[in-house]
Write an enzyme that holds these catalytic residues in place. Sequence first.
Site, mmCIF file in Angstrom:
data_model
loop_
_atom_site.group_PDB
_atom_site.id
_atom_site.type_symbol
_atom_site.label_atom_id
_atom_site.label_comp_id
_atom_site.label_asym_id
_atom_site.label_seq_id
_atom_site.Cartn_x
_atom_site.Cartn_y
_atom_site.Cartn_z
ATOM 1 C CB SER A 1 -14.406 23.195 79.312
ATOM 2 O OG SER A 1 -14.201 23.820 80.562
ATOM 3 C CD GLU B 1 -23.608 19.780 80.235
ATOM 4 O OE1 GLU B 1 -24.192 19.245 79.263
ATOM 5 O OE2 GLU B 1 -22.439 20.213 80.168
ATOM 6 C CE LYS C 1 -21.160 23.666 84.936
ATOM 7 N NZ LYS C 1 -21.557 22.820 83.792
ATOM 8 C CD GLU D 1 -22.597 26.499 77.381
ATOM 9 O OE1 GLU D 1 -22.525 25.824 78.434
ATOM 10 O OE2 GLU D 1 -21.765 26.420 76.462
ATOM 11 C CG ASP E 1 -19.069 20.626 84.665
ATOM 12 O OD1 ASP E 1 -20.256 20.678 85.025
ATOM 13 O OD2 ASP E 1 -18.628 21.188 83.652
HETATM 14 O O1 KIV Z 1 -17.206 22.914 81.488
HETATM 15 C C1 KIV Z 1 -17.357 24.135 81.422
HETATM 16 O O2 KIV Z 1 -16.411 24.891 81.152
HETATM 17 C C2 KIV Z 1 -18.705 24.651 81.654
HETATM 18 C C3 KIV Z 1 -18.899 26.134 81.529
HETATM 19 C C4 KIV Z 1 -18.859 26.538 80.124
HETATM 20 C C5 KIV Z 1 -20.157 26.567 82.169
HETATM 21 O O3 KIV Z 1 -19.583 23.919 81.909
#
Ligand code: KIV
Length: 278
Positions: free
Chosen positions: A50, A119, A117, A186, A88
Amino acid sequence: MSVSSDRVTVPGLRARKLAGEKISALTAHDYPSGLLADEAGIEVVLLGDSLANTILGYESTLPVTLEEMLTALRAVRRAVRRAMLVADMPFGSYHCGEDRAVEAAVAFVKSGAEAVKLEGGERRIGVVRRLVDSEIPVMGHIGLTPQSVHVMGGYKVQGKSLDSAQRLLDDALALERAGAFAIVIEGVPATLAKEITRRLEIPTIGIGAGPHCDGQILVFADLLGLHRGKKPKFARQYLDFHALALEAIQAYRKDLATGSFPSASESYEDTTASSLKG
Ligand code: KIV
């Protein structure tokens, strides 16, 4: 609320689930947000992709690059001392073969991430296994996965039909078997998130997934109201930073125009200028 000084670890998060203690998670995309999250006692700080839409001004999370994420990660790392720092994996960094995914994840760990993390569920199992085999803790992310926006046809709640709910449960169980240490859920109905949370031994962290997950995550910009405009229904805003900041900047501009800034007390004493010759 008091904040323990112990560093948050993968086994520590599992212990919180067992003890029924909620896990707080928050994104941080730079040094100041990392400092705030850590000082507030947040357990998991996520350098989320994000970064793309809340900080870098892209329209979605898809364009953000590995290099942009790594630069931001190093800034957050300099701030976070106690929380677990998760990075991420951006779109494209784990879609072009497992070796490249491991290389990207290693770059994150070398820049200070304690976990990554990514997806997706069953179709990501090979990558998750490779990362776990490479000693890199992996957090899964299922449900409304923003990197799949084009496949989903928009940011839509997932798991509303029996079939898709079953697929999400299967995804969660497959991620757990592959060695993921936690899963972000989510944008799914609360009852489904509750059932997934009940069936898993690893913690679930919800966002737009109701109150029954083992923890919750919010995006820093949503929590503090960094931007004006429409927010997702699940994003509780605790501050209207945008309005407060705008007011402050306008007051500064006015003080400048009226001559009240800078005042004498905001200026340095002049002892020599009046004696200058020529
Ligand atoms: O990138 C992000 O902010 C996310 C969260 C919403 C879990 O993946």
